[in-house]
Design a protein around this motif. Structure first.
Motif, PDB file in Angstrom:
ATOM      1  N   UNK A 245       0.814  -1.213   0.000  1.00  0.00           N
ATOM      2  CA  UNK A 245       0.000   0.000   0.000  1.00  0.00           C
ATOM      3  C   UNK A 245       0.851   1.269   0.000  1.00  0.00           C
ATOM      4  N   UNK A 246       2.147   1.140   0.303  1.00  0.00           N
ATOM      5  CA  UNK A 246       3.036   2.297   0.245  1.00  0.00           C
ATOM      6  C   UNK A 246       3.386   2.690  -1.191  1.00  0.00           C
ATOM      7  N   UNK A 247       3.152   1.791  -2.130  1.00  0.00           N
ATOM      8  CA  UNK A 247       3.614   2.024  -3.500  1.00  0.00           C
ATOM      9  C   UNK A 247       2.879   3.197  -4.143  1.00  0.00           C
ATOM     10  N   UNK A 248       3.658   4.006  -4.829  1.00  0.00           N
ATOM     11  CA  UNK A 248       3.095   5.099  -5.617  1.00  0.00           C
ATOM     12  C   UNK A 248       3.462   4.877  -7.090  1.00  0.00           C
ATOM     13  N   UNK A 249       4.278   5.718  -7.680  1.00  0.00           N
ATOM     14  CA  UNK A 249       4.594   5.552  -9.109  1.00  0.00           C
ATOM     15  C   UNK A 249       5.549   4.388  -9.322  1.00  0.00           C
ATOM     16  N   UNK A 250       5.282   3.604 -10.372  1.00  0.00           N
ATOM     17  CA  UNK A 250       6.202   2.546 -10.825  1.00  0.00           C
ATOM     18  C   UNK A 250       7.120   3.120 -11.885  1.00  0.00           C
ATOM     19  N   UNK A 251       8.418   2.943 -11.685  1.00  0.00           N
ATOM     20  CA  UNK A 251       9.427   3.470 -12.603  1.00  0.00           C
ATOM     21  C   UNK A 251      10.140   2.306 -13.264  1.00  0.00           C
ATOM     22  N   UNK A 252       9.739   1.908 -14.487  1.00  0.00           N
ATOM     23  CA  UNK A 252      10.443   0.818 -15.155  1.00  0.00           C
ATOM     24  C   UNK A 252      11.852   1.247 -15.550  1.00  0.00           C
ATOM     25  N   UNK A 253      12.809   0.370 -15.336  1.00  0.00           N
ATOM     26  CA  UNK A 253      14.188   0.672 -15.703  1.00  0.00           C
ATOM     27  C   UNK A 253      14.507   0.017 -17.039  1.00  0.00           C
ATOM     28  N   UNK A 254      15.104   0.756 -17.959  1.00  0.00           N
ATOM     29  CA  UNK A 254      15.321   0.217 -19.305  1.00  0.00           C
ATOM     30  C   UNK A 254      16.415  -0.840 -19.395  1.00  0.00           C
ATOM     31  N   UNK A 255      17.234  -0.962 -18.373  1.00  0.00           N
ATOM     32  CA  UNK A 255      18.377  -1.884 -18.463  1.00  0.00           C
ATOM     33  C   UNK A 255      17.915  -3.319 -18.642  1.00  0.00           C
ATOM     34  N   UNK A 256      18.445  -3.995 -19.624  1.00  0.00           N
ATOM     35  CA  UNK A 256      18.213  -5.424 -19.791  1.00  0.00           C
ATOM     36  C   UNK A 256      19.532  -6.180 -19.839  1.00  0.00           C
ATOM     37  N   UNK A 257      20.592  -5.458 -20.193  1.00  0.00           N
ATOM     38  CA  UNK A 257      21.907  -6.064 -20.293  1.00  0.00           C
ATOM     39  C   UNK A 257      22.948  -5.031 -19.898  1.00  0.00           C
ATOM     40  N   UNK A 258      23.900  -5.454 -19.091  1.00  0.00           N
ATOM     41  CA  UNK A 258      24.990  -4.582 -18.647  1.00  0.00           C
ATOM     42  C   UNK A 258      26.304  -5.293 -18.926  1.00  0.00           C
ATOM     43  N   UNK A 259      27.273  -4.547 -19.454  1.00  0.00           N
ATOM     44  CA  UNK A 259      28.576  -5.159 -19.745  1.00  0.00           C
ATOM     45  C   UNK A 259      29.671  -4.174 -19.396  1.00  0.00           C
ATOM     46  N   UNK A 260      30.433  -4.488 -18.351  1.00  0.00           N
ATOM     47  CA  UNK A 260      31.571  -3.662 -17.937  1.00  0.00           C
ATOM     48  C   UNK A 260      31.181  -2.191 -17.808  1.00  0.00           C
TER      49      UNK A 260
END
Length: 477
Positions: free
Chosen positions: A335-350
Motif C-alpha cells: 500500500x506504500x507504492x506510488x509511481x512505478x518506474x520501469x528501468x530500461x536496463x536489460x543487459x549490462x557489460x563492464x
C-alpha cells in the motif's frame, strides 16, 4: 532517580522538535526522540495494531528502559501514544525490560521483565530480573499489577517473557542464563497472575550461546517454531558474523511434553542489523514478525541527531516443506507504492548505469538471469557506500556497506544456487536497506548512512555481462 511517564513525555516533547531528520525513517517505526531497541507487545487490540518498544527517552544511549508505544490501522502509518511503562516501582526500578502483550477478555495485558539491582550495579550477583504485569481497558493507559514471577533461585539473567494462550491455559517462555549456558524456561497459568514452573523448554549445548534472549514459540505448517536471539555464538566462515544473532529451531511440542528439535539453529536475517524479533498474529491469521534494525555495540551515527534505532518492516512468516522459515514483506507494505518506474536496463557489460538520482523511499525489483550472466560482480549501488551484488566466483549475494567516516565497513552474504534465477525486492529508506531474496528464501537487513547528495542508485556489471529479465522501482509514500 525515580522515573515517571509524565517526565518521559515532557522530555520527548522537548527533544522531538530538535531532531536532525536526515536519516530518520520515512516509512519505518522509530521513537519520537531518544533510544529505541527491542520491539515489545506486538498485538492487534480493539481495532488497532499496537507496537511497544524498549525506549530511553532521556538520551540516544541505552539507559533505564521504558516502554514506548505506537498504534496503527495498517502496520505502516503509526500514531505515537504516551509512554506505556516507566521504571517507577520497586520491582522494575532499574528498567522495564522486554516482554509481550495478550488480550484477556476486554483487557490488554502487558507482561514484562522488571530489572533491578540490590547493591553495586557492576556485579551480576546483585542483579534480579522478575516478570511483571500491567493491564489496560483502553489500550493507552496501563495499571501496574506488580510482580507475577520472582527470580528463580541462583538465576540472575531471567528476562523477555512471551505469553500466549493454548487451550484453557496461558503459557510463558522466558530467556535465561545459567553459568555460560543459555536456556528457555516455560511457565503455565490460568489467570496471568499465578504461574506454575514447567521446567526448561530447551537449552544451549556447547557453542550455542551463553544467553538466549527474546524467546517466542508458535505454530506454523504443523510444526513448532522456537525463535530466539542467542548471545555468544562464535562466527564461523560466513555464518554468525554479528555480535549477536536472531534465529530459530523447528521442532515439536505439546503442553506437558518436552520440545523435540527437528533440525539445527538457523539465522533469520543475514544483514548487519537485525535483532530481538517478536511475532504476533493478524486478525486474518497471518504470523507477522518485526525486529530491531540495529546491532549491539556497533556505531549508530544517528545518535548525534537526537534519536537512535528503528524497527524493521513487518514480515510474514511461513514454514516450507523443508522446515525452512521464509520471511516476506507483509502484504500491507504494498500500500506504500506510488509511481512505478520501469528501468530500461536489460543487459549490462563492464559498466555502471545511473537509474535514479535520489533514492530515499523506494522499493526496487530486480530479476537477474544468472544462467546467462557471466560478469564477476553485478548488482546495485547506492552512492559510494552501499552495494548489493552477485559475486559469481563465491556464488553468493553480497551486501557491502562502506561508511569509513562512521566506522561502518564490511560485508554480509548468503549463498546462491548456481544457475538459478535471482529475484530481489530491496526496500530503501533514509538509513536502512532490507533485501528479500527469492520470495523469502533469505533476507539481509542493514543500516546505511549516505549523505543527502550521495543517494544515486545505479546498476553495474564488471568483468563480463549481466542480464536482467525485470528491473524497476516503486516510489514509496
Amino acid at each position: 532517580m525515580t522515573y515517571t511517564i509524565a517526565q518521559a513525555e515532557q522530555e520527548l516533547q522537548a527533544k522531538c522538535e530538535k531532531l536532525n531528520l536526515r536519516w530518520y525513517p520515512r516509512y519505518h517505526l522509530a521513537a519520537r526522540a531518544g533510544w529505541i531497541n527491542d520491539p515489545n507487545g506486538l498485538i492487534w487490540f480493539d481495532g488497532w495494531y499496537h507496537a511497544f518498544y524498549q525506549h530511553h527517552p532521556y538520551s540516544t544511549q541505552w539507559g533505564p528502559m521504558h516502554w514506548g508505544h505506537a498504534r496503527s490501522k495498517d502496520l505502516l502509518h503509526w500514531e505515537h501514544l504516551p509512554v506505556a511503562l516507566a521504571p517507577e516501582g520497586p520491582e522494575d526500578k532499574d528498567g522495564c525490560f522486554s516482554g509481550s502483550a495478550v488480550i484477556d477478555g476486554d483487557t490488554l495485558a502487558l507482561i514484562y521483565t522488571g530489572h533491578k539491582f540490590r547493591g553495586d550495579v557492576s556485579d551480576d550477583e546483585n542483579l534480579y530480573q522478575v516478570q511483571c504485569l500491567a493491564t489496560s481497558r483502553d489500550g493507552v493507559h496501563f495499571t501496574r499489577q506488580g510482580m507475577v514471577i520472582d527470580t528463580p533461585a541462583d538465576l540472575h539473567h531471567f528476562r523477555d517473557p512471551k505469553v500466549w494462550r493454548e487451550g484453557d491455559n496461558w503459557y510463558m517462555v522466558v530467556g535465561a542464563r545459567v553459568g555460560d549456558t543459555g536456556q528457555i524456561r516455560l511457565y503455565r497459568s490460568a489467570d496471568l497472575r499465578q504461574w506454575q514452573d514447567e521446567g526448561i523448554l530447551d537449552e544451549a549445548e556447547a557453542g550455542m550461546g551463553f544467553m538466549w534472549e527474546c524467546p517466542d514459540l508458535f505454530s506454523l505448517n504443523g510444526k513448532r517454531v522456537l525463535m530466539f536471539s542467542p548471545q555468544g555464538i562464535a562466527a564461523q566462515g560466513f555464518e554468525n558474523r554479528n555480535l549477536f544473532q536472531s534465529g530459530y529451531l523447528v521442532g515439536d511440542w505439546q503442553p506437558g511434553e518436552p520440545f523435540v528439535r527437528a533440525g539445527e539453529f538457523v539465522e533469520m536475517d543475514h544483514g548487519h542489523d537485525f535483532y530481538a524479533p517478536q511475532s504476533f498474529l493478524t486478525p486474518d491469521g497471518r504470523r507477522i514478525v518485526i525486529g530491531w534494525l540495529n546491532m549491539w555495540e556497533s556505531p549508530m551515527p544517528e545518535q548525534q541527531d537526537g534519536w537512535c534505532g528503528m524497527l524493521s518492516l513487518p514480515r510474514e512468516l511461513t514454514l516450507n516443506e523443508n522446515n525452512h522459515l521464509q520471511m516476506r514483506p507483509a502484504k500491507e507494505v504494498e500500500a506504500l507504492r506510488q509511481a512505478w518506474l520501469p528501468w530500461p536496463a536489460s543487459s549490462l557489460k563492464n559498466q555502471q548505469t545511473l537509474m535514479a538520482n535520489k533514492a530515499e523511499a523506494m522499493e526496487v525489483v530486480l530479476h537477474w538471469d544468472c544462467t546467462s550472466s557471466d560478469a564477476e560482480q553485478y548488482g546495485l549501488s547506492l552512492g559510494e557506500g552501499l552495494r548489493v551484488y552477485v559475486d559469481t566466483q563465491m556464488q553468493r549475494l553480497v551486501l557491502e556497506r562502506r561508511y569509513p567516516q562512521y566506522g561502518l565497513c564490511g560485508t554480509r552474504s548468503v549463498p546462491l544456487v548456481p544457475g538459478a534465477p535471482l529475484a530481489l525486492r530491496l526496500f530503501i529508506d533514509s538509513s536502512s536497506i532490507e533485501v528479500f531474496v527469492n520470495d523469502g528464501e533469505a533476507c539481509l537487513s542493514s543500516r546505511i548512512y549516505p549523505d543527502a547528495d550521495r543517494r544515486q542508485l545505479s546498476l553495474f556489471a564488471w568483468h563480463g555481462t549481466a542480464i536482467l529479465s525485470e528491473a524497476g522501482a516503486w516510489q514509496l509514500e
